[in-house]
Design a protein around this motif. Structure first.
Motif, short mmCIF file in Angstrom:
data_model
loop_
_atom_site.label_atom_id
_atom_site.label_comp_id
_atom_site.label_asym_id
_atom_site.label_seq_id
_atom_site.Cartn_x
_atom_site.Cartn_y
_atom_site.Cartn_z
N ASP A 39 5.47 1.65 26.63
CA ASP A 39 6.80 1.91 27.19
C ASP A 39 7.80 0.87 26.68
O ASP A 39 7.40 -0.19 26.20
CB ASP A 39 6.74 1.91 28.73
CG ASP A 39 7.79 2.85 29.31
OD1 ASP A 39 8.58 3.42 28.53
OD2 ASP A 39 7.83 3.02 30.54
N HIS A 40 9.07 1.21 26.81
CA HIS A 40 10.13 0.31 26.32
C HIS A 40 10.07 -1.02 27.09
O HIS A 40 10.24 -1.05 28.31
CB HIS A 40 11.50 0.95 26.50
CG HIS A 40 11.73 2.13 25.62
ND1 HIS A 40 12.04 1.99 24.27
CD2 HIS A 40 11.69 3.46 25.86
CE1 HIS A 40 12.18 3.20 23.74
NE2 HIS A 40 11.97 4.11 24.68
N SER A 41 9.83 -2.05 26.34
CA SER A 41 9.66 -3.39 26.91
C SER A 41 10.89 -3.83 27.70
O SER A 41 12.01 -3.58 27.27
CB SER A 41 9.42 -4.35 25.76
OG SER A 41 9.58 -5.65 26.20
N ALA A 84 3.53 -2.12 24.40
CA ALA A 84 4.97 -1.98 24.64
C ALA A 84 5.66 -1.71 23.32
O ALA A 84 5.24 -2.22 22.27
CB ALA A 84 5.53 -3.24 25.28
N GLU A 85 6.72 -0.89 23.39
CA GLU A 85 7.60 -0.70 22.24
C GLU A 85 8.72 -1.73 22.40
O GLU A 85 9.38 -1.78 23.43
CB GLU A 85 8.18 0.73 22.23
CG GLU A 85 9.16 0.95 21.07
CD GLU A 85 9.67 2.40 21.00
OE1 GLU A 85 9.40 3.19 21.92
OE2 GLU A 85 10.36 2.72 20.01
N CYS A 86 8.88 -2.53 21.39
CA CYS A 86 9.74 -3.70 21.58
C CYS A 86 10.62 -3.93 20.34
O CYS A 86 10.16 -3.80 19.21
CB CYS A 86 8.83 -4.91 21.82
SG CYS A 86 9.66 -6.38 22.34
N CYS A 219 3.24 10.04 18.45
CA CYS A 219 3.82 11.14 19.25
C CYS A 219 5.15 10.74 19.86
O CYS A 219 5.99 11.59 20.08
CB CYS A 219 2.88 11.52 20.39
SG CYS A 219 1.44 12.41 19.84
N ASP A 220 5.33 9.47 20.16
CA ASP A 220 6.50 9.01 20.92
C ASP A 220 6.67 9.91 22.14
O ASP A 220 7.73 10.50 22.37
CB ASP A 220 7.76 9.05 20.02
CG ASP A 220 8.85 8.11 20.53
OD1 ASP A 220 8.67 7.55 21.64
OD2 ASP A 220 9.86 7.94 19.84
N ALA A 221 5.57 10.02 22.91
CA ALA A 221 5.51 10.95 24.04
C ALA A 221 6.40 10.48 25.18
O ALA A 221 6.27 9.35 25.66
CB ALA A 221 4.07 11.08 24.52
N HIS A 222 7.32 11.35 25.58
CA HIS A 222 8.16 11.10 26.76
C HIS A 222 7.85 12.12 27.83
O HIS A 222 8.53 12.20 28.86
CB HIS A 222 9.64 11.15 26.39
CG HIS A 222 10.13 9.93 25.64
ND1 HIS A 222 9.86 9.70 24.32
CD2 HIS A 222 10.85 8.85 26.06
CE1 HIS A 222 10.41 8.54 23.95
NE2 HIS A 222 11.02 8.02 24.98
N ALA A 223 6.83 12.96 27.60
CA ALA A 223 6.36 13.94 28.59
C ALA A 223 4.90 14.23 28.24
O ALA A 223 4.55 14.29 27.05
CB ALA A 223 7.18 15.22 28.52
ZN LIG Z 1 9.27 5.38 21.82
#
Ligand SMILES: [Zn+2]
Ligand SMILES: [Zn+2]
Length: 256
Positions: A39-41, A84-86, A219-223
């Motif tokens: 998740d976004h850090s 984390a995506e940072c 995937c950059d999954a947001h769902a």
């Molecule tokens: Zn992302």
């Protein structure tokens, strides 16, 4: 079919849906055997600037504990990782790193959504014509990769540049060369295809092929349901075929 995905969000970033458990069950049914949450850090800035697309610092312990708990619970079915995506914001990075370490975050993917330090630099998705922006983006992300702390580079082509494409390609080659020498794969981002964004940008992958830099699909999954969407993955495979790219199915996580 993907066997691993290291790029997964949770609703704590304010723009994703679904529980961690739903992401895991969807990943399992899609055949994914390694699932990294990234998740976004959180970031703490000076003054009253607050960024709304990332988790608040006070949510980090719950994020970490939830994922680590599920990691144990599902250990006989799927390998779960806490990441984390940072961004790499030089002025604030040390502080965020210590916060992530304190919460047992295992790995980072680099997602450079802004240049400079966010509040004093533009969103990298803004349509820019300035060579200065591409140059700053390239230098900042190369510094990030050289820190040895990032496992891979997410949507390296997030920077939207509508100036001379020869300039863009020149900097993207530098990025790919640096990624290759740091042993960091560059991602082909499926969210970009799903939402018909300006990335994945073929020029970046042309550069990756020239520099012999491996790629990884994220995937950059947001769902949770996006793991079921194999059609989007075909676009990434087509890019890989077109440029003869080296695809990594899994990657070794770099300790932070
Ligand atoms: Zn992302
Ligand atoms: Zn991102």
């Amino acid at each position: 079919m993907l066997t691993a995905n290291y790029h997964t969000h949770t609703p704590r970033c304010n723009h994703a849906t679904g529980t961690e458990d739903e992401y895991i069950r969807s990943a399992l049914s899609a055949g994914i055997r390694i699932l990294g949450f990234s998740d976004h850090s959180p970031y703490i800035f000076d003054g009253d600037y607050y960024s709304h697309f990332r988790m608040r610092p006070e949510l980090l312990p719950d994020y970490a504990q939830t994922v680590l708990h599920l990691k144990k619970q599902y250990s006989d079915q799927i390998q779960i990782h806490l990441g984390a995506e940072c961004e790499y914001y030089p002025k604030y990075f040390r502080e965020v790193l210590s916060m992530l370490r304190d919460n047992q975050v295992e790995y980072l993917i680099l997602g450079q959504h802004f240049i400079h330090n966010e509040f004093d630099g533009p969103y990298t998705g803004v349509n820019s014509h300035r060579e200065e922006d591409v140059k700053t983006y390239a230098h900042q992300t190369m510094d990030a990769m050289n820190s040895g702390l990032f496992t891979y580079f997410a949507h390296p082509d997030l920077l939207q540049f509508h100036g001379d494409q020869k300039i863009y390609l020149r900097y993207m080659r530098q990025i790919c060369r640096e990624a290759k020498s740091c042993g960091i794969p560059v991602e082909i981002n499926l969210l970009g295809y799903r939402e018909k964004k300006w990335y994945p940008n073929p020029l970046l992958y042309e550069a990756a092929a020239e520099e012999d830099c491996p790629v990884i699909i994220g995937c950059d999954a947001h769902a949770p349901e996006v793991f079921q969407d194999t059609e989007t993955e075909d676009h990434a495979r087509e890019m890989i075929r077109r440029y003869g790219l080296t695809l990594l199915d899994t990657v070794e996580l770099r300790k932070i």
